[in-house]
Design a protein around this motif. Structure first.
Motif, PDB file in Angstrom:
ATOM      1  N   HIS A   1       0.832  -1.205   0.000  1.00  0.00           N
ATOM      2  CA  HIS A   1       0.000   0.000   0.000  1.00  0.00           C
ATOM      3  C   HIS A   1       0.868   1.257   0.000  1.00  0.00           C
ATOM      4  CE1 HIS A   1      -2.853   3.072   1.169  1.00  0.00           C
ATOM      5  NE2 HIS A   1      -2.038   3.364   2.169  1.00  0.00           N
ATOM      6  N   ASP A   2       1.889   1.272   0.835  1.00  0.00           N
ATOM      7  CA  ASP A   2       2.732   2.454   0.971  1.00  0.00           C
ATOM      8  C   ASP A   2       3.431   2.818  -0.337  1.00  0.00           C
ATOM      9  OD1 ASP A   2       4.115   4.507   2.576  1.00  0.00           O
ATOM     10  OD2 ASP A   2       5.886   3.288   2.170  1.00  0.00           O
ATOM     11  N   LEU A   3       3.819   1.826  -1.111  1.00  0.00           N
ATOM     12  CA  LEU A   3       4.625   2.082  -2.302  1.00  0.00           C
ATOM     13  C   LEU A   3       3.860   2.004  -3.616  1.00  0.00           C
ATOM     14  CD1 LEU A   3       7.815   0.160  -1.228  1.00  0.00           C
ATOM     15  CD2 LEU A   3       7.489   2.630  -1.290  1.00  0.00           C
ATOM     16  N   THR A   4       2.568   1.679  -3.583  1.00  0.00           N
ATOM     17  CA  THR A   4       1.835   1.585  -4.850  1.00  0.00           C
ATOM     18  C   THR A   4       0.570   2.427  -4.888  1.00  0.00           C
ATOM     19  OG1 THR A   4       0.693  -0.422  -4.129  1.00  0.00           O
ATOM     20  CG2 THR A   4       2.724  -0.713  -5.390  1.00  0.00           C
ATOM     21  N   ASP A   5      -0.020   2.745  -3.759  1.00  0.00           N
ATOM     22  CA  ASP A   5      -1.248   3.548  -3.770  1.00  0.00           C
ATOM     23  C   ASP A   5      -0.939   5.009  -4.097  1.00  0.00           C
ATOM     24  OD1 ASP A   5      -2.770   1.398  -3.190  1.00  0.00           O
ATOM     25  OD2 ASP A   5      -3.594   2.165  -1.327  1.00  0.00           O
ATOM     26  N   ALA A   6      -1.997   5.740  -4.411  1.00  0.00           N
ATOM     27  CA  ALA A   6      -1.849   7.163  -4.726  1.00  0.00           C
ATOM     28  C   ALA A   6      -1.146   7.871  -3.579  1.00  0.00           C
ATOM     29  CB  ALA A   6      -3.224   7.787  -4.960  1.00  0.00           C
ATOM     30  N   GLY A   7      -0.260   8.786  -3.918  1.00  0.00           N
ATOM     31  CA  GLY A   7       0.458   9.558  -2.922  1.00  0.00           C
ATOM     32  C   GLY A   7       1.750   8.914  -2.451  1.00  0.00           C
ATOM     33  N   TRP A   8       2.211   7.873  -3.125  1.00  0.00           N
ATOM     34  CA  TRP A   8       3.420   7.193  -2.666  1.00  0.00           C
ATOM     35  C   TRP A   8       4.637   8.096  -2.759  1.00  0.00           C
ATOM     36  CZ3 TRP A   8       7.661   6.390  -5.715  1.00  0.00           C
ATOM     37  CH2 TRP A   8       7.482   6.476  -7.097  1.00  0.00           C
ATOM     38  N   ARG A   9       4.702   8.965  -3.775  1.00  0.00           N
ATOM     39  CA  ARG A   9       5.854   9.881  -3.875  1.00  0.00           C
ATOM     40  C   ARG A   9       5.884  10.853  -2.705  1.00  0.00           C
ATOM     41  NH1 ARG A   9       7.986   9.585  -9.263  1.00  0.00           N
ATOM     42  NH2 ARG A   9       6.419   8.753 -10.653  1.00  0.00           N
ATOM     43  N   THR A  10       4.723  11.363  -2.340  1.00  0.00           N
ATOM     44  CA  THR A  10       4.648  12.293  -1.211  1.00  0.00           C
ATOM     45  C   THR A  10       5.083  11.598   0.071  1.00  0.00           C
ATOM     46  OG1 THR A  10       2.832  13.454  -2.294  1.00  0.00           O
ATOM     47  CG2 THR A  10       3.116  13.814   0.074  1.00  0.00           C
ATOM     48  N   ARG A  11       4.613  10.378   0.287  1.00  0.00           N
ATOM     49  CA  ARG A  11       5.018   9.634   1.488  1.00  0.00           C
ATOM     50  C   ARG A  11       6.519   9.366   1.480  1.00  0.00           C
ATOM     51  NH1 ARG A  11       0.080   7.176   0.392  1.00  0.00           N
ATOM     52  NH2 ARG A  11       1.039   5.438  -0.704  1.00  0.00           N
ATOM     53  N   LEU A  12       7.082   9.068   0.320  1.00  0.00           N
ATOM     54  CA  LEU A  12       8.512   8.828   0.205  1.00  0.00           C
ATOM     55  C   LEU A  12       9.302  10.077   0.577  1.00  0.00           C
ATOM     56  CD1 LEU A  12      10.572   6.622  -0.802  1.00  0.00           C
ATOM     57  CD2 LEU A  12      10.519   7.819  -2.981  1.00  0.00           C
ATOM     58  N   LEU A  13       8.868  11.221   0.065  1.00  0.00           N
ATOM     59  CA  LEU A  13       9.566  12.475   0.380  1.00  0.00           C
ATOM     60  C   LEU A  13       9.392  12.863   1.844  1.00  0.00           C
ATOM     61  CD1 LEU A  13       8.899  14.574  -2.831  1.00  0.00           C
ATOM     62  CD2 LEU A  13      11.104  13.810  -1.973  1.00  0.00           C
ATOM     63  N   LEU A  14       8.215  12.680   2.406  1.00  0.00           N
ATOM     64  CA  LEU A  14       8.002  13.006   3.817  1.00  0.00           C
ATOM     65  C   LEU A  14       8.842  12.099   4.718  1.00  0.00           C
ATOM     66  CD1 LEU A  14       4.162  13.677   3.911  1.00  0.00           C
ATOM     67  CD2 LEU A  14       6.017  15.351   4.106  1.00  0.00           C
ATOM     68  N   ARG A  15       8.945  10.829   4.354  1.00  0.00           N
ATOM     69  CA  ARG A  15       9.778   9.906   5.123  1.00  0.00           C
ATOM     70  C   ARG A  15      11.244  10.328   5.041  1.00  0.00           C
ATOM     71  NH1 ARG A  15       8.670   5.663   2.354  1.00  0.00           N
ATOM     72  NH2 ARG A  15       6.629   5.434   3.273  1.00  0.00           N
ATOM     73  N   HIS A  16      11.664  10.780   3.873  1.00  0.00           N
ATOM     74  CA  HIS A  16      13.036  11.255   3.708  1.00  0.00           C
ATOM     75  C   HIS A  16      13.277  12.511   4.552  1.00  0.00           C
ATOM     76  CE1 HIS A  16      16.835  12.241   1.928  1.00  0.00           C
ATOM     77  NE2 HIS A  16      16.379  13.439   1.624  1.00  0.00           N
ATOM     78  N   LEU A  17      12.311  13.414   4.572  1.00  0.00           N
ATOM     79  CA  LEU A  17      12.445  14.613   5.395  1.00  0.00           C
ATOM     80  C   LEU A  17      12.550  14.256   6.875  1.00  0.00           C
ATOM     81  CD1 LEU A  17      10.003  17.136   3.716  1.00  0.00           C
ATOM     82  CD2 LEU A  17      12.502  17.269   3.819  1.00  0.00           C
TER      83      LEU A  17
END
Length: 105
Positions: free
Chosen positions: A32-48
């Motif tokens: 879910h984390d890596l394929t659902d809508a918004g995965w790029r945003t979650r990736l960037l927020l996790r990086h931040l």
């Protein structure tokens, strides 16, 4: 939104943000984390979440004020740009690490 099945909890999510592999019981959450809508945003927020404490540490190093502001900003901007550019590759690698098949598109 409520918790998803297989939600790893706060401590395991911190490890996941640092690049560690989650147990097989969390596979649905990773999918879910890596394929659902918004995965790029979650990736960037996790990086931040990982980079902000590092940048705060860089700001505490001795030096003139412009260096104490400029170095952390440069580190943050460079790393965010690198993650944004390589997000597709990062996602594929993380999916493979969890024994999941990356999407074809």
């Amino acid at each position: 939104m409520g918790r998803l099945p297989g939600d790893p909890g706060l401590l395991r999510q911190a490890g996941y943000a640092l690049g560690f592999r989650l147990p097989p019981g969390n596979r649905d959450w990773v999918r879910h984390d890596l394929t659902d809508a918004g995965w790029r945003t979650r990736l960037l927020l996790r990086h931040l979440a990982v980079m902000l404490p590092i940048c705060a540490g860089l700001a505490l190093l001795p030096g003139p004020p412009w260096t104490r502001v400029g170095v952390p900003l440069l580190a943050l901007a460079g790393s965010v740009l690198a993650v944004a550019i390589g997000s597709d590759d990062l996602r594929r690698a993380r999916l493979r690490r969890h024994d999941l098949r990356p999407p074809d598109h």
